[in-house]
Design a protein around this motif. Structure first.
Motif, PDB file in Angstrom:
ATOM      1  N   HIS A  76       0.573  -8.383 -11.477  1.00 29.98           N
ATOM      2  CA  HIS A  76       1.252  -7.551 -12.457  1.00 29.98           C
ATOM      3  C   HIS A  76       2.223  -6.595 -11.770  1.00 29.98           C
ATOM      4  CE1 HIS A  76      -1.933  -8.310 -15.817  1.00 29.98           C
ATOM      5  NE2 HIS A  76      -1.076  -9.300 -15.671  1.00 29.98           N
ATOM      6  N   LYS A  77       3.313  -6.290 -12.483  1.00 24.17           N
ATOM      7  CA  LYS A  77       4.434  -5.558 -11.888  1.00 24.17           C
ATOM      8  C   LYS A  77       4.020  -4.208 -11.316  1.00 24.17           C
ATOM      9  CE  LYS A  77       8.905  -6.397 -11.385  1.00 24.17           C
ATOM     10  NZ  LYS A  77       9.767  -6.681 -12.535  1.00 24.17           N
ATOM     11  N   ASP A  78       3.046  -3.552 -11.955  1.00 26.23           N
ATOM     12  CA  ASP A  78       2.638  -2.237 -11.458  1.00 26.23           C
ATOM     13  C   ASP A  78       1.828  -2.328 -10.167  1.00 26.23           C
ATOM     14  OD1 ASP A  78       0.616  -3.406 -13.055  1.00 26.23           O
ATOM     15  OD2 ASP A  78      -0.335  -1.481 -13.437  1.00 26.23           O
ATOM     16  N   HIS A  79       1.640  -3.563  -9.659  1.00 30.96           N
ATOM     17  CA  HIS A  79       0.920  -3.746  -8.395  1.00 30.96           C
ATOM     18  C   HIS A  79       1.757  -4.422  -7.312  1.00 30.96           C
ATOM     19  CE1 HIS A  79      -3.138  -2.554  -9.869  1.00 30.96           C
ATOM     20  NE2 HIS A  79      -2.543  -2.811 -11.017  1.00 30.96           N
ATOM     21  N   ILE A  80       2.923  -4.996  -7.692  1.00 30.09           N
ATOM     22  CA  ILE A  80       3.732  -5.702  -6.694  1.00 30.09           C
ATOM     23  C   ILE A  80       5.172  -5.209  -6.590  1.00 30.09           C
ATOM     24  CG2 ILE A  80       2.361  -7.802  -7.015  1.00 30.09           C
ATOM     25  CD1 ILE A  80       4.860  -9.050  -8.386  1.00 30.09           C
ATOM     26  N   ALA A  81       5.641  -4.404  -7.542  1.00 29.33           N
ATOM     27  CA  ALA A  81       7.081  -4.143  -7.681  1.00 29.33           C
ATOM     28  C   ALA A  81       7.721  -3.455  -6.484  1.00 29.33           C
ATOM     29  CB  ALA A  81       7.343  -3.320  -8.947  1.00 29.33           C
ATOM     30  N   GLY A  82       6.945  -2.761  -5.668  1.00 26.37           N
ATOM     31  CA  GLY A  82       7.534  -2.007  -4.568  1.00 26.37           C
ATOM     32  C   GLY A  82       7.583  -2.715  -3.234  1.00 26.37           C
ATOM     33  N   MET A  83       7.255  -4.003  -3.203  1.00 29.19           N
ATOM     34  CA  MET A  83       7.140  -4.673  -1.909  1.00 29.19           C
ATOM     35  C   MET A  83       8.448  -4.675  -1.122  1.00 29.19           C
ATOM     36  SD  MET A  83       5.672  -8.446  -0.835  1.00 29.19           S
ATOM     37  CE  MET A  83       7.246  -9.282  -1.000  1.00 29.19           C
ATOM     38  N   ASP A  84       9.584  -4.632  -1.792  1.00 33.56           N
ATOM     39  CA  ASP A  84      10.873  -4.622  -1.084  1.00 33.56           C
ATOM     40  C   ASP A  84      10.959  -3.478  -0.080  1.00 33.56           C
ATOM     41  OD1 ASP A  84      13.937  -5.547  -1.184  1.00 33.56           O
ATOM     42  OD2 ASP A  84      13.859  -3.352  -1.188  1.00 33.56           O
ATOM     43  N   ASP A  85      10.265  -2.383  -0.365  1.00 30.05           N
ATOM     44  CA  ASP A  85      10.410  -1.196   0.478  1.00 30.05           C
ATOM     45  C   ASP A  85       9.652  -1.252   1.792  1.00 30.05           C
ATOM     46  OD1 ASP A  85      12.239   0.373  -1.025  1.00 30.05           O
ATOM     47  OD2 ASP A  85      10.660   0.764  -2.490  1.00 30.05           O
ATOM     48  N   ILE A  86       9.059  -2.390   2.104  1.00 29.84           N
ATOM     49  CA  ILE A  86       8.474  -2.524   3.440  1.00 29.84           C
ATOM     50  C   ILE A  86       9.554  -2.658   4.513  1.00 29.84           C
ATOM     51  CG2 ILE A  86       6.356  -3.604   2.591  1.00 29.84           C
ATOM     52  CD1 ILE A  86       7.475  -6.256   3.782  1.00 29.84           C
ATOM     53  N   ARG A  87      10.803  -2.859   4.088  1.00 32.80           N
ATOM     54  CA  ARG A  87      11.875  -3.090   5.079  1.00 32.80           C
ATOM     55  C   ARG A  87      12.010  -1.924   6.054  1.00 32.80           C
ATOM     56  NH1 ARG A  87      17.074  -4.417   2.148  1.00 32.80           N
ATOM     57  NH2 ARG A  87      15.765  -5.192   0.446  1.00 32.80           N
ATOM     58  N   ALA A  88      11.694  -0.713   5.607  1.00 33.77           N
ATOM     59  CA  ALA A  88      11.759   0.437   6.517  1.00 33.77           C
ATOM     60  C   ALA A  88      10.747   0.296   7.652  1.00 33.77           C
ATOM     61  CB  ALA A  88      11.511   1.725   5.741  1.00 33.77           C
TER      62      ALA A  88
END
Length: 253
Positions: A76-88
């Motif tokens: 569900h989106k409230d559990h995966i949506a931020g994965m892009d921010d691992i790039r830092a």
């Protein structure tokens, strides 16, 4: 091992904009709940369970300087949506981040973040190494995860037991066989969405009953919606061994 509650809230039952309710207007920092996630800091690994839409701010707020892995409970989106921010973390560590996900979550990640997985190698995209998981135990460094399958309405999702600590979010029902994996837990984290009956989440009463059945020494309630009420008020209603978790809470297990 230290557990930090990065977020204890949920998108469920929360208005799109601040609505002026008692939670939105509360001055109590324990009522300020970002989407549900925890940080696990072991001797050799730093691990996050779920990366929702608030992931970037949660990492900044918690002062996380290094991230080895993300483990996902469900898609569900409230559990995966931020994965892009691992790039830092990729940039700082000069290495990919390990991602642990079952087949259904892997499919959702590819759908939501196709540029990560399309093989083009576009500069600056998040770098991940995906590790398939199921209901079989697995290790991340010295940390052993035992998956616990719970039902989120009709969707099977994963909770996890690590030694005497068990973390479950978005549960509505748990089979007897999976409860056996939890028994003996000293510290239990379980979802408690609201007081009113809900089709896919434990209510407050159901979460308390589940905690009593498991018999953990200490239980923390998470995945809390605005509808549950203010932290101070609900805390007064809870048994001595059950507490509402709050963003920033640290426990040692």
């Amino acid at each position: 091992m230290t557990i930090t509650f990065l977020g204890t809230g949920t998108s469920q039952g929360v208005p799109v904009i601040a609505c002026g309710c008692e939670i939105c207007t509360s001055t109590d920092t324990q009522d300020k709940r970002l989407r549900t996630s925890i940080l696990i800091e072991a001797a050799d690994k730093t691990i996050v369970i779920d990366s929702g839409p608030d992931f970037r701010y949660q990492m900044l707020r918690a002062g996380v300087k290094h991230l080895d892995a993300i483990v996902f409970t469900h898609e569900h989106k409230d559990h995966i949506a931020g994965m892009d921010d691992i790039r830092a973390f990729n940039y700082k560590q000069n290495s990919p981040v390990d991602v642990y996900a079952d087949a259904r979550v892997r499919k959702a990640l590819i759908r939501e973040f196709p540029y990560i997985f399309d093989g083009t190698g576009y500069p600056g995209i998040p770098q991940v190494v995906v590790h398939p998981i199921d209901t079989t135990s697995f290790n991340i460094g010295s940390v052993k995860f035992t998956p616990i399958e719970v039902m989120h309405y009709k969707l099977p999702i994963l909770g996890f037991r690590i030694k005497d600590f068990t973390y479950i979010t978005d549960a509505k029902t748990v089979s007897e066989s999976e409860k056996e994996k939890i028994r003996g837990t000293k510290t239990l984290v379980i979802n408690a969405l609201q007081k009113q009956t809900h089709i896919s989440h434990f209510t407050l009463a159901e979460a308390i009953a589940f905690a009593d059945e498991i018999g953990a020494e200490k239980t923390y309630l998470t995945h809390i919606s605005h509808r549950l009420g203010k932290h101070f008020d609900i805390s007064k209603e809870l048994p001595a061994n059950i507490e509402l978790a709050y963003d920033g809470l640290k426990i040692t297990v």
